[in-house]
Design an enzyme around this catalytic site. Structure first.
Site, short mmCIF file in Angstrom:
data_model
loop_
_atom_site.label_atom_id
_atom_site.label_comp_id
_atom_site.label_asym_id
_atom_site.label_seq_id
_atom_site.Cartn_x
_atom_site.Cartn_y
_atom_site.Cartn_z
N HIS A 73 0.76 -1.17 0.02
CA HIS A 73 -0.08 -0.15 0.09
C HIS A 73 0.65 1.32 -0.05
CE1 HIS A 73 -3.72 -2.24 0.37
NE2 HIS A 73 -3.32 -2.53 1.55
N ASP B 265 -2.63 -10.71 -2.63
CA ASP B 265 -3.22 -10.21 -1.08
C ASP B 265 -4.76 -9.71 -1.64
OD1 ASP B 265 -2.16 -8.61 1.48
OD2 ASP B 265 -3.79 -7.59 0.67
N HIS C 243 -6.35 -7.26 -0.72
CA HIS C 243 -6.17 -5.76 -0.72
C HIS C 243 -5.66 -5.35 -2.07
CE1 HIS C 243 -6.85 -6.31 3.84
NE2 HIS C 243 -7.78 -5.50 3.40
N ASP D 126 -4.64 -12.79 3.39
CA ASP D 126 -6.01 -12.37 3.86
C ASP D 126 -7.12 -12.49 3.29
OD1 ASP D 126 -4.81 -10.61 2.25
OD2 ASP D 126 -4.83 -8.92 3.56
ZN LIG Z 1 -4.18 -7.15 2.62
#
Ligand SMILES: [Zn+2]
Length: 311
Positions: free
Chosen positions: A121, A158, A160, A241
């Site tokens: 991120h 991931d 996200h 995740d």
């Molecule tokens: Zn994540």
């Protein structure tokens, strides 16, 4: 196969009740040591400021490396800087660089970086979403600029979206970024229409998508694009995740899905990149899922010891 980690990555103190906690990394390293006893463990070196500066603005380097807080401070509602965070961030990025050096130097074909804080991120100038430095971006730029590669692929599974990685490489045709992620979900980027200079490939999946939709997204779109790009090195943002046990998302995967995808990525690396893969731990917030998925992933990365690729 090399595995890189460092005790400093456990000392990055995000505070009580934070999802991105030291126990995550302890769960991963304990599970790998228990189930895969032949891994070659290495202490992650520190990344140099020069290496970090390929991906990050001087302002972010100052924030992370020079703030030296006496106690925890919040860089945003999710992202914490503690007294030991700078050292952890240097070791996490340094692990990724060491992994690249090892596979491109012919010491091994596969490396896994068991590190925190995660990275995908973090943009060029902003730490966010638990991430201080973008470890995978620092690794890719090291491979391009120091080793002289011309095609580096990043596969990000991931749950996200790796907004930071996309932002850093959106104008960099030497890098292909392929990501599956849940949408809607933090950080609310990663629409299929976001294509960079044709080098960004996003496969957003709805909550509850499950194994079949996840595999279909990779089989129909992301894996063929990675194959066509013919990377000289494959980097992986390995967040776990998307597992059904994870408390932060609802993609409902199983550990077997990570083994399956890893096997597909190995096949692509074997075809184009001399088998060279460097994988980096990103997210994953359920300890049991982290243990199962990291073992499934690293086992499938083992040269000549993974599951047989399916048609
Ligand atoms: Zn994540």
């Amino acid at each position: 196969m090399h595995v890189y980690t460092h005790p400093a990555c456990l000392a990055h103190d995000t505070g009580p009740a934070h999802a991105e906690r030291p126990q995550r990394l302890a769960a991963v390293t304990q599970a790998l040591r228990e189930h895969l006893p032949d891994l070659q463990w290495h202490e992650a070196p520190r990344a140099s400021v020069e290496a970090l500066a390929r991906a990050h603005a001087p302002s972010l380097l100052r924030t992370v490396l020079k703030t030296a807080p006496g106690e925890r401070i919040m860089l945003d509602p999710d992202t914490v800087l503690s007294p030991d965070s700078a050292e952890a961030a240097l070791r996490a990025a340094g692990a990724a660089i060491a992994g690249v050096d090892a596979v491109l130097g012919g010491e091994t074909t596969r490396a896994f970086c068991a590190v925190r804080p995660p990275g995908h991120h973090a943009t060029g100038d902003t730490a966010m979403g638990f991430c201080l430095f973008n470890n995978v971006a620092v690794a890719a730029l090291h491979a391009l600029d120091v080793h002289g590669l011309s095609r580096v692929a990043i596969a990000d599974f991931d749950v996200h979206h790796g907004n930071g990685t996309q932002a850093i490489f959106g104008h960099e045709p030497r890098v292909l970024f392929a990501s599956s992620h849940q949408m809607p979900l933090y950080p609310d980027t990663g629409h299929a229409s976001e294509r960079g200079v044709g080098n960004i490939l996003n496969a957003p999946l709805p909550p509850g998508a499950g194994s079949a939709a996840f595999r279909q997204a990779w089989t129909s779109r992301l894996l063929p694009a990675l194959d066509a790009f013919a990377p000289q090195l494959l980097l992986v943002s390995a967040g776990f995740d998307a597992h059904r046990r994870d408390p932060l998302a609802q993609l409902e995967l199983e550990a077997d899905d990570y083994a399956w995808l890893t096997t597909q990525l190995v096949a692509i690396a074997d075809r184009h990149a001399g088998g060279r893969i460097v994988s980096l731990l990103e997210g994953g917030y359920d300890l049991e899922a982290l243990r199962d998925c990291s073992v499934a992933h690293v086992r499938a990365l083992l040269p000549g010891d993974g599951p047989t690729p399916s048609a």
